[in-house]
Design a protein around this motif. Structure first.
Motif, PDB file in Angstrom:
ATOM      1  N   ARG A   1      10.670 107.472  42.151  1.00  0.00           N
ATOM      2  CA  ARG A   1      11.037 106.585  43.249  1.00  0.00           C
ATOM      3  C   ARG A   1       9.805 106.053  43.991  1.00  0.00           C
ATOM      4  O   ARG A   1       9.905 105.548  45.082  1.00  0.00           O
TER       5      ARG A   1
ATOM      6  N   ASP B   1      15.835 105.189  51.129  1.00  0.00           N
ATOM      7  CA  ASP B   1      16.916 105.363  52.093  1.00  0.00           C
ATOM      8  C   ASP B   1      16.759 106.766  52.672  1.00  0.00           C
ATOM      9  O   ASP B   1      17.033 107.766  51.993  1.00  0.00           O
TER      10      ASP B   1
ATOM     11  N   GLU C   1      19.624 109.165  52.567  1.00  0.00           N
ATOM     12  CA  GLU C   1      19.854 109.707  51.223  1.00  0.00           C
ATOM     13  C   GLU C   1      18.846 110.803  50.906  1.00  0.00           C
ATOM     14  O   GLU C   1      19.196 111.877  50.407  1.00  0.00           O
TER      15      GLU C   1
ATOM     16  N   ALA D   1      19.646 114.020  52.924  1.00  0.00           N
ATOM     17  CA  ALA D   1      21.042 114.456  52.965  1.00  0.00           C
ATOM     18  C   ALA D   1      21.143 115.984  52.877  1.00  0.00           C
ATOM     19  O   ALA D   1      20.393 116.624  52.141  1.00  0.00           O
TER      20      ALA D   1
ATOM     21  N   GLY E   1      23.652 118.119  46.637  1.00  0.00           N
ATOM     22  CA  GLY E   1      23.151 117.403  47.805  1.00  0.00           C
ATOM     23  C   GLY E   1      21.762 117.813  48.197  1.00  0.00           C
ATOM     24  O   GLY E   1      21.075 117.096  48.900  1.00  0.00           O
TER      25      GLY E   1
ATOM     26  N   GLY F   1      18.520 115.549  46.981  1.00  0.00           N
ATOM     27  CA  GLY F   1      18.160 114.252  47.544  1.00  0.00           C
ATOM     28  C   GLY F   1      18.676 113.104  46.728  1.00  0.00           C
ATOM     29  O   GLY F   1      18.067 112.054  46.710  1.00  0.00           O
TER      30      GLY F   1
END
Length: 259
Positions: A9, A15, A18, A21, A256, A259
């Protein structure tokens, strides 16, 4: 803000809701959020403000928006002049879908209840503030807190038992717990085995002096192992998300948490 790790990424804006989370399916999860200089200082002139930055404050807001409750020590409340968590319109749909209140509850850990009940944190919160204390806390202080509209929760007899405090919050549906310190409270959480995750901002500066580190307490026997989960960057700041434990102990972590 860009993500350095995981590298897949790296070349896109992230985000933050996200990335940070909470794990799906965890009954409770205790996350700490702290900032330190490159040489490890957690405060400048006694406060964290001097080593923070705009990107750090943005993550601070996102972490609060995701949490059910913010855990903070009484000393930090007094020194930092803590205010209630703000209702952030951009997160209302997300919080409603998750069954959360409009904003995170602030829960103050205090054995003595030596607090100024006229502070906005207690007198003007969008969601009533909680105080976690011991069963033998001064009766007059407990009464004063009640008169100020503050819910007082006993967790422990002669001192606050942080394991029991986490249980008491979870029983109230406040299982997504964000600890904002200070260093003494974070040290106690770590020593009690109640810390699941550390979100650490490293500021691109050196402070010197005798400022506290992010943990202010006795040495942890054997150290507390951390697993680097995510690494972000902006304006020279590094934003690390660590899981507490070892790779073997984290095997089978809820989705979760990835990530």
């Amino acid at each position: 803000m860009y993500q350095l790790l995981p590298p897949s990424r790296r070349n896109r804006q992230v985000d933050l809701a996200e990335v940070y989370a909470y794990p799906a399916g965890a009954r409770h999860w205790v996350r700490a959020n702290m900032v330190a200089s490159g040489d490890g200082a957690a405060t400048a002139a006694g406060k964290s403000e001097g080593i923070s930055g705009e990107a750090d404050k943005r993550i601070f807001g996102v972490l609060r928006a995701l949490a059910d409750v913010v855990l903070v020590g009484a000393r930090t409340v007094r020194v930092e002049q803590y205010r209630p968590a703000r209702v952030r319109e951009q997160y209302q749909a997300m919080r409603a879908a998750a069954g959360q209140a409009p904003t995170a509850t602030i829960a103050v850990v205090s054995r003595s209840l030596d607090l100024d009940w006229s502070m906005p944190l207690f007198s003007e919160p969008a969601v009533p503030t909680i105080v976690l204390t011991a069963e033998d806390a001064p009766d007059d202080a407990v009464a004063a807190a009640g008169e100020a509209g503050v819910e007082v929760i006993a967790a422990g007899t002669e001192r606050v038992d942080l394991g029991l405090a986490v249980t008491r919050l979870t029983e109230r549906g406040l299982g997504r717990i964000l600890c904002e310190g200070g260093p003494h409270l974070l040290a106690q959480l770590a020593a009690a085995g109640q810390l699941d995750e550390l979100c650490l901002t490293t500021a691109p500066q050196l402070r010197g002096g005798d400022a506290m580190r992010i943990l202010a307490g006795p040495e942890l026997t054997g150290g507390l192992p951390l697993i680097l989960h995510t690494l972000l960057t902006e304006d020279g700041f590094l934003f690390s998300r660590y899981l507490v434990g070892t790779l073997s102990s984290r095997k089978g972590e809820p989705d979760g948490a990835e990530g």
